[in-house]
Every structure is written in structure tokens, then in C-alpha cells.
Design a protein around this motif. Structure first.
Motif, PDB file in Angstrom:
ATOM      1  N   LEU A 111       0.833  -1.208   0.000  1.00  0.00           N
ATOM      2  CA  LEU A 111       0.000   0.000   0.000  1.00  0.00           C
ATOM      3  C   LEU A 111       0.864   1.252   0.000  1.00  0.00           C
ATOM      4  N   GLY A 112       1.949   1.223   0.780  1.00  0.00           N
ATOM      5  CA  GLY A 112       2.861   2.362   0.809  1.00  0.00           C
ATOM      6  C   GLY A 112       3.523   2.605  -0.539  1.00  0.00           C
ATOM      7  N   LEU A 113       3.813   1.537  -1.266  1.00  0.00           N
ATOM      8  CA  LEU A 113       4.428   1.685  -2.591  1.00  0.00           C
ATOM      9  C   LEU A 113       3.434   2.198  -3.627  1.00  0.00           C
ATOM     10  N   LEU A 114       2.161   1.885  -3.435  1.00  0.00           N
ATOM     11  CA  LEU A 114       1.138   2.281  -4.402  1.00  0.00           C
ATOM     12  C   LEU A 114       0.557   3.656  -4.122  1.00  0.00           C
ATOM     13  N   ILE A 115       0.496   4.035  -2.852  1.00  0.00           N
ATOM     14  CA  ILE A 115      -0.125   5.301  -2.454  1.00  0.00           C
ATOM     15  C   ILE A 115       0.965   6.295  -2.071  1.00  0.00           C
ATOM     16  N   SER A 116       0.976   7.430  -2.743  1.00  0.00           N
ATOM     17  CA  SER A 116       1.992   8.447  -2.467  1.00  0.00           C
ATOM     18  C   SER A 116       1.529   9.347  -1.325  1.00  0.00           C
ATOM     19  N   PRO A 117       2.377   9.561  -0.296  1.00  0.00           N
ATOM     20  CA  PRO A 117       1.975  10.442   0.808  1.00  0.00           C
ATOM     21  C   PRO A 117       1.853  11.892   0.351  1.00  0.00           C
ATOM     22  N   ARG A 118       0.983  12.645   1.002  1.00  0.00           N
ATOM     23  CA  ARG A 118       0.771  14.051   0.692  1.00  0.00           C
ATOM     24  C   ARG A 118       0.934  14.885   1.947  1.00  0.00           C
ATOM     25  N   ALA A 119       1.327  16.129   1.761  1.00  0.00           N
ATOM     26  CA  ALA A 119       1.489  17.035   2.899  1.00  0.00           C
ATOM     27  C   ALA A 119       0.137  17.363   3.507  1.00  0.00           C
ATOM     28  N   PHE A 120       0.128  17.596   4.812  1.00  0.00           N
ATOM     29  CA  PHE A 120      -1.089  18.031   5.479  1.00  0.00           C
ATOM     30  C   PHE A 120      -1.546  19.365   4.903  1.00  0.00           C
ATOM     31  N   ALA A 121      -2.862  19.587   4.923  1.00  0.00           N
ATOM     32  CA  ALA A 121      -3.413  20.803   4.330  1.00  0.00           C
ATOM     33  C   ALA A 121      -4.337  21.498   5.330  1.00  0.00           C
ATOM     34  N   SER A 122      -5.192  22.402   4.797  1.00  0.00           N
ATOM     35  CA  SER A 122      -5.953  23.312   5.652  1.00  0.00           C
ATOM     36  C   SER A 122      -6.917  22.596   6.592  1.00  0.00           C
ATOM     37  N   GLN A 123      -7.606  21.568   6.115  1.00  0.00           N
ATOM     38  CA  GLN A 123      -8.572  20.907   6.980  1.00  0.00           C
ATOM     39  C   GLN A 123      -7.885  20.238   8.158  1.00  0.00           C
ATOM     40  N   THR A 124      -6.721  19.622   7.922  1.00  0.00           N
ATOM     41  CA  THR A 124      -5.959  19.033   9.012  1.00  0.00           C
ATOM     42  C   THR A 124      -5.497  20.105   9.984  1.00  0.00           C
ATOM     43  N   ALA A 125      -5.103  21.274   9.442  1.00  0.00           N
ATOM     44  CA  ALA A 125      -4.683  22.383  10.304  1.00  0.00           C
ATOM     45  C   ALA A 125      -5.825  22.829  11.207  1.00  0.00           C
ATOM     46  N   ILE A 126      -7.029  22.925  10.653  1.00  0.00           N
ATOM     47  CA  ILE A 126      -8.195  23.318  11.454  1.00  0.00           C
ATOM     48  C   ILE A 126      -8.498  22.260  12.493  1.00  0.00           C
ATOM     49  N   ASP A 127      -8.450  20.989  12.092  1.00  0.00           N
ATOM     50  CA  ASP A 127      -8.729  19.900  13.021  1.00  0.00           C
ATOM     51  C   ASP A 127      -7.739  19.865  14.177  1.00  0.00           C
ATOM     52  N   ARG A 128      -6.497  20.290  13.911  1.00  0.00           N
ATOM     53  CA  ARG A 128      -5.463  20.259  14.947  1.00  0.00           C
ATOM     54  C   ARG A 128      -5.313  21.597  15.670  1.00  0.00           C
ATOM     55  N   GLY A 129      -6.278  22.496  15.486  1.00  0.00           N
ATOM     56  CA  GLY A 129      -6.306  23.727  16.267  1.00  0.00           C
ATOM     57  C   GLY A 129      -5.379  24.803  15.785  1.00  0.00           C
ATOM     58  N   VAL A 130      -5.426  25.118  14.489  1.00  0.00           N
ATOM     59  CA  VAL A 130      -4.507  26.106  13.934  1.00  0.00           C
ATOM     60  C   VAL A 130      -4.728  27.493  14.518  1.00  0.00           C
ATOM     61  N   ASN A 131      -5.948  27.814  14.912  1.00  0.00           N
ATOM     62  CA  ASN A 131      -6.218  29.151  15.434  1.00  0.00           C
ATOM     63  C   ASN A 131      -6.300  29.187  16.953  1.00  0.00           C
ATOM     64  N   ASP A 132      -5.788  28.158  17.604  1.00  0.00           N
ATOM     65  CA  ASP A 132      -5.741  28.158  19.064  1.00  0.00           C
ATOM     66  C   ASP A 132      -4.452  28.799  19.544  1.00  0.00           C
ATOM     67  N   ASN A 133      -4.530  29.513  20.646  1.00  0.00           N
ATOM     68  CA  ASN A 133      -3.338  30.152  21.192  1.00  0.00           C
ATOM     69  C   ASN A 133      -2.300  29.151  21.657  1.00  0.00           C
ATOM     70  N   ILE A 134      -2.728  27.898  21.900  1.00  0.00           N
ATOM     71  CA  ILE A 134      -1.792  26.887  22.391  1.00  0.00           C
ATOM     72  C   ILE A 134      -0.673  26.624  21.399  1.00  0.00           C
ATOM     73  N   THR A 135      -0.916  26.911  20.106  1.00  0.00           N
ATOM     74  CA  THR A 135       0.134  26.652  19.117  1.00  0.00           C
ATOM     75  C   THR A 135       1.352  27.509  19.387  1.00  0.00           C
ATOM     76  N   LEU A 136       1.168  28.671  20.001  1.00  0.00           N
ATOM     77  CA  LEU A 136       2.304  29.535  20.300  1.00  0.00           C
ATOM     78  C   LEU A 136       3.217  28.913  21.346  1.00  0.00           C
ATOM     79  N   THR A 137       2.634  28.179  22.282  1.00  0.00           N
ATOM     80  CA  THR A 137       3.430  27.632  23.364  1.00  0.00           C
ATOM     81  C   THR A 137       4.126  26.335  22.975  1.00  0.00           C
ATOM     82  N   ARG A 138       3.730  25.720  21.888  1.00  0.00           N
ATOM     83  CA  ARG A 138       4.328  24.446  21.491  1.00  0.00           C
ATOM     84  C   ARG A 138       5.618  24.647  20.721  1.00  0.00           C
ATOM     85  N   VAL A 139       5.816  25.827  20.131  1.00  0.00           N
ATOM     86  CA  VAL A 139       7.053  26.103  19.416  1.00  0.00           C
ATOM     87  C   VAL A 139       8.106  26.518  20.423  1.00  0.00           C
ATOM     88  N   LYS A 140       9.242  25.842  20.442  1.00  0.00           N
ATOM     89  CA  LYS A 140      10.270  26.095  21.441  1.00  0.00           C
ATOM     90  C   LYS A 140      10.836  27.507  21.285  1.00  0.00           C
TER      91      LYS A 140
END
Length: 264
Positions: free
Chosen positions: A105-134
Motif C-alpha cells: 500500500l505504501g508503494l502504491l499510495i503516495s503520501p501528501r502534505a497536510f493541508a488546511s482541513q488538518t490544520a483546522i482539526d489540529r487547532g490552527v487558530n488556538d493560542n496553544i500553538t504559540l506555546t508548542r514552538v520552542k
């Protein structure tokens, strides 16, 4: 799944070790394929790429050695075999088939970069993202236009007062995200930060205010997931009831998705 009679047949017992060889080789080929095609950039941090390549080579060597041993064993007269005499939780060959199927399956399916919907699902507009960057990792730059998106976020993690950066030049790259709570003349410019692998990637972002007169066509001209190079200057904007550092865009140039779309 082979029947019980098939699993106990001498032919199946002979082919079962070769299934291991194919599965090990498939994973080695998969690692090296991702490396050659650059898709490894979408899966792991660059610090671990060398280890992954070495693992791919080792897996191919192991499969080759095991194949040679099986050929030599097949040429010897059989005096009895202990194959299948040990207890297993799953039927013989089940786990190897699962590994082989995953590699295929890995050889047949090419991985793709995460996009906007994943960013929204992972809380792109939450203030917590500021604290996770060292904050200790950010780079000080005399020319603020040289800062990347993650550099700005790291700077904010150290000193979060947006007025301190008003008027500073910005030139950053990222992809477009439209959260529900932003006005029509704003969008988020985002990137994912990778600390180890794609499983722990998290989004960072800065709001972008569209130039005057472009807000009406903004969502048509700049669609979600589109990669842009945004040039402008920093302002403070009131968004969702919070004062936030925002890029007042002067130019927005569409660009291709970078070979390394994640930041580190």
C-alpha cells in the motif's frame, strides 16, 4: 486466509519463509523509494532521514541473506522439521502478510502534505500553538523580512505583545486556511511544524489582512490549501475578541508547494 489444510501442507510451509523475505525486502524498497522521491520529507524530521535510509539498506541486506540461506537449506536433504511446532497467537504467515500488505500500500499510495482541513482539526487558530514552538530555538534577525513564519511565531512565544512589531516588514510563505471565525478580508497563513514525524506535526499560523479592495474576491482568488508568498508589514488587529499580530499584505504571490512543506 489459507485453509487449515493448506497451512499444514509441506508446500505452504516451504513458501512461508519466502513470504518473510518478500515482506522484509518490500519495506526496504519502500524506505529507499520515499528517500529517492523526496516523499520522506513529508513523513519524518530531517534528523532521522539518514537512519531511515540505513534501515532500508539493512532490510534489503537481511532479505538477501535470508534468501541465500533458504536456497542452501532447500538443497539439503530434509531430516525432519520443527516448523510449525511452536505455539503462535495468529495463524502462520498472518503477521507477515499484514506487513507485506502495508508495504505494498505504501508503494502504491503516495503520501501528501497536510493541508488546511488538518490544520483546522489540529487547532490552527488556538493560542496553544504559540506555546508548542520552542522559544529557545528562534533566530534573531536584524532584517525582519528574512524571518520565516515559524520565526515570527517563536518570537511571539518569547514576547507576545503584538504592538511591539507594528510596522516591521514581513515576507513569509505558507498555505491558506479559512477558519470560521475570521472576517472575509482575512485568512490564516499556516505551516506545519515537525518535531519527529508526521504523527506529531502541529500547525502554526499568522493572520493575513488582504489589501484594500481585494476582500470581495479574496476567497475566490486565494483558495484553501493554496501556497502563497505574502509580503507586507506587521499590524495589530482585533480578531475573535483578541489583539493579534497580523500581516497587512501588500503583495500575495502564488507559489508551488515546497519540496519540504514542513518547518522544524
Amino acid at each position: 486466509m489459507p485453509s487449515r489444510s493448506t497451512r499444514s501442507s509441506p508446500a505452504f510451509q516451504t513458501l512461508l519463509p519466502w513470504l518473510d523475505v518478500v515482506a522484509i525486502a518490500a519495506w526496504g524498497i519502500l524506505f529507499l523509494k520515499y528517500w529517492f522521491t523526496g516523499k520522506l520529507n513529508l513523513l519524518i524530521h530531517p534528523n532521522y532521514m539518514g537512519l531511515t535510509v540505513v534501515a532500508g539498506v539493512v532490510l534489503l541486506l537481511v532479505s538477501g541473506i535470508k534468501a541465500v540461506l533458504l536456497v542452501k537449506q532447500a538443497r539439503r536433504p530434509v531430516r525432519g522439521s520443527a516448523i510449525g511446532q511452536h505455539l503462535t497467537l495468529f495463524p502462520p504467515g498472518w503477521s507477515t502478510t499484514l506487513l507485506l500488505g502495508t508495504a505494498i500500500l505504501g508503494l502504491l499510495i503516495s503520501p501528501r502534505a497536510f493541508a488546511s482541513q488538518t490544520a483546522i482539526d489540529r487547532g490552527v487558530n488556538d493560542n496553544i500553538t504559540l506555546t508548542r514552538v520552542k522559544p529557545q530555538a528562534f533566530r534573531v534577525s536584524t532584517n525582519t523580512a528574512d524571518k520565516t513564519l515559524v520565526d515570527w511565531v517563536r518570537t511571539l512565544a518569547v514576547y507576545p505583545e503584538p504592538d511591539a512589531y507594528t510596522g516591521q516588514k514581513a515576507k513569509v510563505q505558507g498555505f491558506v486556511v479559512y477558519p470560521k471565525d475570521l472576517p472575509a478580508d482575512y485568512f490564516l497563513l499556516s505551516r506545519f511544524v515537525l518535531t519527529c514525524c508526521a504523527a506529531d506535526a502541529y500547525p502554526i499560523s499568522l493572520p493575513v489582512k488582504l489589501p484594500q479592495g481585494s476582500d470581495a474576491q479574496g476567497r475566490e482568488a486565494y483558495k484553501p490549501d493554496m501556497w502563497l508568498e505574502v509580503e507586507g508589514q506587521m499590524i495589530t488587529a482585533e480578531l475573535a475578541g483578541k489583539r493579534q499580530l497580523t500581516i497587512a499584505a501588500k503583495t500575495l504571490k502564488p507559489i508551488s508547494e515546497p519540496q519540504r512543506p514542513y518547518d522544524y
